[in-house]
Design a protein around this motif. Structure first.
Motif, PDB file in Angstrom:
ATOM      1  N   ILE A 176      -2.294   5.334  -3.485  1.00  0.00           N
ATOM      2  CA  ILE A 176      -1.836   6.721  -3.205  1.00  0.00           C
ATOM      3  C   ILE A 176      -2.977   7.554  -2.649  1.00  0.00           C
ATOM      4  O   ILE A 176      -2.819   8.350  -1.715  1.00  0.00           O
ATOM      5  N   GLN A 177      -4.186   7.365  -3.230  1.00  0.00           N
ATOM      6  CA  GLN A 177      -5.354   8.110  -2.757  1.00  0.00           C
ATOM      7  C   GLN A 177      -5.670   7.784  -1.305  1.00  0.00           C
ATOM      8  O   GLN A 177      -5.983   8.650  -0.498  1.00  0.00           O
ATOM      9  N   LYS A 178      -5.575   6.486  -0.973  1.00  0.00           N
ATOM     10  CA  LYS A 178      -5.812   6.096   0.410  1.00  0.00           C
ATOM     11  C   LYS A 178      -4.780   6.695   1.345  1.00  0.00           C
ATOM     12  O   LYS A 178      -5.082   7.127   2.465  1.00  0.00           O
ATOM     13  N   ALA A 179      -3.494   6.702   0.884  1.00  0.00           N
ATOM     14  CA  ALA A 179      -2.430   7.254   1.730  1.00  0.00           C
ATOM     15  C   ALA A 179      -2.623   8.744   1.977  1.00  0.00           C
ATOM     16  O   ALA A 179      -2.318   9.263   3.040  1.00  0.00           O
ATOM     17  N   LEU A 180      -3.174   9.485   0.945  1.00  0.00           N
ATOM     18  CA  LEU A 180      -3.404  10.932   1.083  1.00  0.00           C
ATOM     19  C   LEU A 180      -4.718  11.247   1.752  1.00  0.00           C
ATOM     20  O   LEU A 180      -5.038  12.410   1.980  1.00  0.00           O
ATOM     21  N   GLY A 181      -5.509  10.232   2.062  1.00  0.00           N
ATOM     22  CA  GLY A 181      -6.779  10.448   2.753  1.00  0.00           C
ATOM     23  C   GLY A 181      -7.831  11.105   1.884  1.00  0.00           C
ATOM     24  O   GLY A 181      -8.677  11.861   2.380  1.00  0.00           O
TER      25      GLY A 181
END
Length: 210
Positions: free
Chosen positions: A51-56
């Motif tokens: 999720i963190q990667k998806a939110l940048g």
């Protein structure tokens, strides 16, 4: 007839056994496929990372900004409160100083008034004998309470009868219980030698007796 029924029962029993066996096989096969590449089992930390990667990285950044903003606001409020407290203390000190000065001024004024009252309240009772003259200093006030007295003046000008609002010249008789004001030195009150009794005077100020 009995043999046919027995045969049909046997067939049914075999069919049921085959169906039950196939069901267990299907469940076993389904269980053996959990966690495979097609249906992997993942942990919560893995999901959070994805999720963190998806939110940048905005999730942590937002939390950091929120913490920074909260800290800045708290520091600002603390500094403001400190300044206000300092200002309040300064105002209280100024108020205390003003009160002290006011009290000092009141005490000084009271002392001055008391001293002035004591100075002006000094009254001398003088018994002026016949043939004697009281020479008053400028500003002296006299009241003849008893006896006969006249104005003594070394010139044409006399003294002020404050009660009547008139001027009295030399050798002029003085009315008892009238307030007399002597504007200059060298003027006074005398009792002529032919008098048989003293004159009683109330004197406020400086004088000499001749």
């Amino acid at each position: 007839m009995g043999k046919r029924s027995t045969w049909m029962l046997a067939v049914a029993t075999i069919g049921i056994g085959v169906w039950v066996g196939s069901s267990f096989t299907t469940v076993s096969n389904a269980s053996s496929q959990l966690g495979s590449a097609d249906d992997p089992v993942v942990t919560k930390s893995y999901v959070d990372q994805q999720i963190q990667k998806a939110l940048g990285g905005n999730l942590n950044s937002g939390a950091s900004n929120s913490s920074s903003g909260s800290s800045a606001n708290n520091n600002s409020n603390t500094s403001s409160g400190t300044k206000n407290n300092s200002s309040s203390s300064s105002n209280n000190s100024s108020s205390s100083s003003n009160t002290s000065n006011s009290n000092t001024g009141a005490a000084t004024g009271s002392s001055s008034n008391s001293a002035s009252t004591s100075a002006t309240a000094k009254i001398d009772i003088v018994e002026l004998r016949p043939g004697k003259t009281l020479i008053a200093k400028a500003g002296t006030q006299i009241i003849v309470r008893h006896g006969n007295a006249t104005v003594y003046s070394d010139g044409t000008n006399g003294i002020v009868d404050v009660t009547d609002g008139t001027d009295l010249g030399g050798n002029q008789a003085i009315t008892n219980n009238h307030l007399l004001l002597f504007p200059r030195d060298g003027r006074g009150v005398m009792v002529t030698a032919n008098q048989t009794s003293n004159a009683t005077l109330m004197v406020i100020g400086s004088y000499d007796i001749q």
